[in-house]
Design a protein around this motif. Structure first.
Motif, PDB file in Angstrom:
ATOM      1  N   ARG A 128      15.226  20.654   7.571  1.00 31.38           N
ATOM      2  CA  ARG A 128      14.795  20.255   6.226  1.00 31.38           C
ATOM      3  C   ARG A 128      15.467  18.931   5.899  1.00 31.38           C
ATOM      4  N   LEU A 129      14.671  17.932   5.504  1.00 31.06           N
ATOM      5  CA  LEU A 129      15.178  16.601   5.215  1.00 31.06           C
ATOM      6  C   LEU A 129      15.096  16.312   3.718  1.00 31.06           C
ATOM      7  N   ASN A 130      16.078  15.627   3.202  1.00 34.70           N
ATOM      8  CA  ASN A 130      16.062  15.221   1.789  1.00 34.70           C
ATOM      9  C   ASN A 130      15.299  13.908   1.625  1.00 34.70           C
ATOM     10  N   LEU A 131      14.053  13.919   2.070  1.00 37.06           N
ATOM     11  CA  LEU A 131      13.169  12.761   1.961  1.00 37.06           C
ATOM     12  C   LEU A 131      11.746  13.241   1.698  1.00 37.06           C
ATOM     13  N   PRO A 132      10.922  12.432   1.022  1.00 40.80           N
ATOM     14  CA  PRO A 132       9.516  12.814   0.805  1.00 40.80           C
ATOM     15  C   PRO A 132       8.757  12.881   2.119  1.00 40.80           C
ATOM     16  N   ALA A 133       7.737  13.713   2.156  1.00 43.28           N
ATOM     17  CA  ALA A 133       6.964  13.915   3.384  1.00 43.28           C
ATOM     18  C   ALA A 133       6.281  12.635   3.846  1.00 43.28           C
ATOM     19  N   ASP A 134       5.804  11.804   2.900  1.00 43.24           N
ATOM     20  CA  ASP A 134       5.088  10.607   3.315  1.00 43.24           C
ATOM     21  C   ASP A 134       6.007   9.601   3.998  1.00 43.24           C
ATOM     22  N   VAL A 184       5.129  17.267  10.051  1.00 41.25           N
ATOM     23  CA  VAL A 184       5.856  17.115   8.789  1.00 41.25           C
ATOM     24  C   VAL A 184       5.228  18.044   7.757  1.00 41.25           C
ATOM     25  N   GLU A 185       6.040  18.920   7.201  1.00 45.20           N
ATOM     26  CA  GLU A 185       5.569  19.881   6.196  1.00 45.20           C
ATOM     27  C   GLU A 185       6.100  19.492   4.813  1.00 45.20           C
ATOM     28  N   HIS A 186       5.205  19.294   3.864  1.00 45.46           N
ATOM     29  CA  HIS A 186       5.601  18.964   2.491  1.00 45.46           C
ATOM     30  C   HIS A 186       6.204  20.202   1.824  1.00 45.46           C
ATOM     31  N   LEU A 187       7.435  20.042   1.275  1.00 41.26           N
ATOM     32  CA  LEU A 187       8.094  21.138   0.567  1.00 41.26           C
ATOM     33  C   LEU A 187       8.079  20.916  -0.944  1.00 41.26           C
ATOM     34  N   ASP A 188       8.538  19.746  -1.365  1.00 40.32           N
ATOM     35  CA  ASP A 188       8.439  19.338  -2.763  1.00 40.32           C
ATOM     36  C   ASP A 188       8.483  17.815  -2.806  1.00 40.32           C
ATOM     37  N   THR A 189       8.618  17.246  -3.978  1.00 39.86           N
ATOM     38  CA  THR A 189       8.547  15.793  -4.122  1.00 39.86           C
ATOM     39  C   THR A 189       9.575  15.057  -3.279  1.00 39.86           C
ATOM     40  N   ASN A 190      10.747  15.645  -3.119  1.00 37.38           N
ATOM     41  CA  ASN A 190      11.839  14.949  -2.438  1.00 37.38           C
ATOM     42  C   ASN A 190      12.299  15.607  -1.146  1.00 37.38           C
ATOM     43  N   HIS A 191      11.582  16.612  -0.685  1.00 40.13           N
ATOM     44  CA  HIS A 191      12.018  17.318   0.525  1.00 40.13           C
ATOM     45  C   HIS A 191      10.826  17.640   1.422  1.00 40.13           C
ATOM     46  N   CYS A 192      11.095  17.705   2.728  1.00 41.17           N
ATOM     47  CA  CYS A 192      10.069  18.100   3.695  1.00 41.17           C
ATOM     48  C   CYS A 192      10.765  18.733   4.898  1.00 41.17           C
TER      49      CYS A 192
END
Length: 338
Positions: A256-262, A274-282
């Motif tokens: 899990r990374l503390n960065l946006p998915a895009d 890359v899986e989108h988790l929320d605005t700031n995590h993926c």
């Protein structure tokens, strides 16, 4: 049914490969009977081409020496291969990109209209990526269908295939029904072919893996829409939901990374997910030749990592951290002098 002249050209093209063709193989490649192949061989002989018979267990037919093929004798499959080869040529050699573009233009000008249409249907964009990994093969028929729809601006009806390339069974709840797409661009990135399309079902722009589509052509036209942001490369590279699946590697892990998915999708290696988790995590899932290799790639994102799996990957991260800590300690204290 294929015309006699078209069959004769395809037959001549096969014989021009300088190999000996058994009669049954020629019949299979041309999808005609062996009797029809013999008639077409006689037609070529009447036109002056030295078709010879080779006797023995490895016998068959081949062209003799001294013949001259008509210029640019390509069938549809060869034209498709030429278009793909020239447009996906390695651009790392200085000047090669311009040379291949000129070669493609020269070939198109010298070809009949039908073959020119095949090549023009694959006007694609190749995006630069330093992580080029092998990708699954694509059905040439599907590629032609998508490329032609992009060129003619015709709506596509597409089903989404399983990971093994098979079509879902009727009523399979894990897969959406066929969808209507406006195909706008065909793109090659990180060794994979992508279709940028506007989905008429949910009114959203999508990026689809071509090898995961079973497309069907229609004659319904559409008007080109403006791509969000106007930047084709950025749109493709920053779209995390491209239908990608992890490439086959000796080791595969995730974090899990503390960065946006895009952001992560733009710089992640080809064949990663890359899986989108929320605005700031993926969550990033990727593979490499070793667990340390995955740990090293994760470190390039320069952000906090959590939920690292499997334990082997977590151990590799600890080992790398220990090595760097030891190196840093040595640099600070300096070597011990006698």
């Amino acid at each position: 049914m294929t015309s006699t002249s078209h069959r004769a050209l395809r037959l001549l093209s096969l014989l021009g490969s300088r190999r000996t063709w058994p009669l049954r193989d020629l019949a299979a490649r041309l999808a005609i009977s062996e009797r029809t192949v013999r008639r077409d061989l006689d037609t070529l002989r009447e036109l002056g081409y030295p078709v010879t018979s080779v006797r023995g267990p490895d016998g068959g037919y081949r062209l003799g020496t001294g013949y001259v093929l008509p210029p640019l004798l390509f069938d549809h499959d060869q034209a498709l291969a030429m278009a793909i080869a020239l447009q996906t040529a390695n651009t790392s050699v200085f000047g090669l990109q311009d040379d291949t573009a000129r070669a493609l233009a020269t070939l198109q000008q010298a070809m009949p209209e039908t073959l020119r249409a095949v090549m023009e249907s694959l006007r694609l964009t190749k995006l630069r990526n330093y992580w080029e990994f092998p990708a699954p093969p694509i059905d040439p028929a599907a590629l032609r269908t998508v490329g032609t729809a992009v060129r003619l601006r015709h709506v596509l009806v597409a089903e989404f295939l399983r990971l093994d390339g098979t079509r879902p069974a009727p009523g399979d709840q894990d897969f959406a029904t066929a969808r209507r797409l406006e195909p706008h661009h065909l793109v090659v990135w990180a060794g994979r072919w992508y279709l940028i399309a506007y989905d008429l079902e949910d009114r959203h722009w999508r990026v689809h893996r071509v090898d995961r589509l079973h497309p069907r052509p229609t004659t319904r036209s559409f008007t080109l829409r403006d791509l969000p942001g106007g930047d084709l490369a950025l749109f493709v590279m920053s779209s995390h939901d491209r239908g990608d699946t992890p490439a086959a590697w000796q080791c595969t892990g995730s974090a899990r990374l503390n960065l946006p998915a895009d952001i992560v999708a733009r710089w992640a290696p080809g064949g990663s997910v890359v899986e989108h988790l929320d605005t700031n995590h993926c969550r990033l899932t990727l593979g490499a030749w070793s667990w340390a290799g995955i740990a090293g790639i994760l470190a390039t994102f320069d952000t906090d990592l959590t939920e690292v799996h499997p334990p082997d990957l977590l151990d590799a991260c600890r080992q790398i951290a220990h090595r760097y800590a030891a190196m840093t300690s040595t640099e600070l204290t300096g070597p011990v002098r006698p």
